[in-house]
Write an enzyme that holds these catalytic residues in place. Structure first.
Site, PDB file in Angstrom:
ATOM      1  N   TYR A 182       3.725 -29.054  21.150  1.00  0.00           N
ATOM      2  CA  TYR A 182       4.321 -27.731  21.370  1.00  0.00           C
ATOM      3  C   TYR A 182       5.078 -27.702  22.684  1.00  0.00           C
ATOM      4  CZ  TYR A 182       0.591 -26.886  24.757  1.00  0.00           C
ATOM      5  OH  TYR A 182      -0.237 -26.973  25.849  1.00  0.00           O
ATOM      6  N   CYS A 183       5.964 -26.704  22.799  1.00  0.00           N
ATOM      7  CA  CYS A 183       6.680 -26.457  24.052  1.00  0.00           C
ATOM      8  C   CYS A 183       6.920 -24.953  24.163  1.00  0.00           C
ATOM      9  CB  CYS A 183       7.990 -27.243  24.084  1.00  0.00           C
ATOM     10  SG  CYS A 183       9.129 -26.799  22.759  1.00  0.00           S
ATOM     11  N   THR A 184       7.818 -24.525  25.045  1.00  0.00           N
ATOM     12  CA  THR A 184       7.992 -23.098  25.317  1.00  0.00           C
ATOM     13  C   THR A 184       8.518 -22.324  24.104  1.00  0.00           C
ATOM     14  OG1 THR A 184       8.635 -23.804  27.525  1.00  0.00           O
ATOM     15  CG2 THR A 184       8.945 -21.471  26.988  1.00  0.00           C
ATOM     16  N   GLY A 186      10.114 -24.117  21.314  1.00  0.00           N
ATOM     17  CA  GLY A 186      10.219 -24.990  20.149  1.00  0.00           C
ATOM     18  C   GLY A 186      11.296 -26.057  20.231  1.00  0.00           C
ATOM     19  N   ILE A 211       5.381 -21.646  22.266  1.00  0.00           N
ATOM     20  CA  ILE A 211       4.361 -20.761  22.842  1.00  0.00           C
ATOM     21  C   ILE A 211       4.790 -19.298  22.735  1.00  0.00           C
ATOM     22  CG2 ILE A 211       3.137 -20.154  24.979  1.00  0.00           C
ATOM     23  CD1 ILE A 211       3.831 -23.114  25.880  1.00  0.00           C
TER      24      ILE A 211
END
Ligand SMILES: [Zn+2]
Ligand SMILES: [Zn+2]
Length: 311
Positions: A182-184, A186, A211
C-alpha cells in the site's frame, strides 16, 4: 476568482495511468493551466506519457467542475478521486508540469490491467480483520511511515521511492505468503507491484486508492497514526482532516512535531526530531543562518583577542 476568502478548501487527489501521446502533452498542459487559472484552482498536476497524477484544491464547486473537466480532457471515464478538506490554503499556486513519469520510480509504465490485482478498501479491511498471516508492506518513504502506517506493516526504511525495487529484491521475505502492498493514494503501488512480482512473490495485492481511500471507509481501524500528504497540510488525521501535530520542518522540509523556542528570535517554532538532534533550535532557515553567523563572528573575535594576548 479570489481564493483568499475561502473558509474551507476542497482537496482532491487522483492519478490515472493511460498512454498519452507525447505530441499531445503540451496542449493538455496548456488547457489544464488555462482552465485552472480561470477557475481559481491551486495545486500540482503532472502529465506524462504514462498518464497523470495530482492533488488540487479550490472551492467545493470548483473541485466538482474540475473532475468533469479532467475526465473530458483525458477522455477517460474512470478517474478515481480521493477527496478531503482543508481550512488552511493547501498550496500557494497552481503548477501544471510535464514530466518523464507520473510518479517517479525510475522507469515508465505501470502494471498492466490484466496482471493488476487490487483490493478495495472493504476487501483489504476484511482480509486484515480475518487475521490471515500475510506480508503487509509499506511502499512509502521513512519520513512518511514515521508518522503512521498499517499495524504490523513492514517498513522498508527507504528515502525515496526509486529505492523500493532494490529493497524488495533483497528483502528475503517468504515468497509463499500473500503479500499486501500500500501507499498514500495508490499510485506508487501501480509500479511497486511490478517490482514485487518480478522479485518472485506469487500472490501480491495492492490497496486500491491507498491509505486515503481506506481511511475514508475505515477510520481508527487497522491504520495507525496520521497519513503524510504532499501539500501544506503535511498530514491528515484518521478522519482526513488536517494534522494539528505535524508541520514541515523549516530546516529540512520533512514532517516534525518538536516544539522549540527559537534561540535567535525567541519565537515558537516546530522542527523535526533529526534537526533537533543536530541542535538546529531555530524557527527558520534565516534564524539558523543568522545565529550561526553571530556565533562565528564571536568565535573570530575571541580568537583575535587570544592572539593579541598571546603576543
Ligand atoms: Zn528537520
Ligand atoms: Zn527565530
Amino acid at each position: 476568482m479570489s481564493m483568499t476568502s475561502l473558509t474551507e478548501y476542497a482537496v482532491t487527489a487522483f492519478y490515472k495511468f493511460l498512454p498519452l501521446d507525447a505530441d499531445r502533452l503540451p496542449q493538455l498542459r496548456d488547457n489544464m493551466e488555462e482552465w485552472g487559472k480561470a477557475n481559481g484552482l491551486i495545486g500540482l498536476l503532472i502529465f506524462a506519457r504514462e498518464g497523470c497524477n495530482g492533488t488540487v484544491a479550490g472551492a467545493p464547486e470548483t473541485i466538482s467542475q474540475f473532475k468533469s473537466f479532467l475526465t473530458e480532457l483525458l477522455k477517460t471515464p474512470d478517474i478515481d478521486f480521493k477527496d478531503s478538506v482543508s481550512k488552511r490554503r493547501p498550496f500557494r499556486r497552481l503548477a501544471v508540469q510535464l514530466r518523464r513519469e507520473a510518479v517517479t520510480a525510475g522507469r515508465e509504465g505501470a502494471v498492466d490491467e490484466a496482471q493488476r490485482r487490487a483490493l478495495s478498501p472493504e476487501e483489504w479491511h476484511s482480509l486484515l480483520e480475518s487475521g490471515e498471516d500475510v506480508l503487509l508492506i509499506d511502499t512509502r518513504n521513512a519520513y512518511e511511515t514515521e508518522i503512521g502506517k498499517f499495524r504490523g506493516a513492514i517498513d522498508p526504511q527507504i528515502e525515496k521511492f526509486t529505492e523500493f525495487k532494490e529493497f524488495i529484491e533483497q528483502a528475503g521475505l517468504p515468497k509463499d505468503k500473500k503479500v499486501l502492498i500500500y501507499c498514500t493514494g495508490g499510485i506508487r503501488c501501480e509500479k511497486a507491484i511490478v517490482d514485487v512480482m518480478n522479485a518472485g512473490y506469487q500472490d501480491v495485492f495492492q490497496l486500491s486508492g491507498g491509505i486515503l481511500k481506506y481511511l475514508e471507509k475505515f477510520p481508527n481501524a487497522h491504520y495507525e497514526g496520521e497519513c503524510f500528504v504532499f501539500d501544506n497540510r503535511v498530514a491528515v488525521r484518521q478522519d482526513l482532516t488536517p494534522s494539528e501535530t505535524y508541520h514541515l520542518c523549516p530546516h529540512c522540509g520533512q514532517p516534525g512535531k518538536e516544539k522549540i523556542s527559537c534561540l535567535r528570535c525567541g519565537d515558537e517554532g516546530i522542527i523535526c526530531a533529526r534537526c533537533a538532534e543536530q541542535s538546529k533550535l531555530t524557527c527558520s532557515k534565516d534564524c539558523n543562518y543568522q545565529l550561526n553567523f553571530q556565533r562565528e563572528k564571536k568565535a573570530r573575535r575571541e580568537r583575535a583577542r587570544a592572539a593579541l594576548q598571546g603576543a
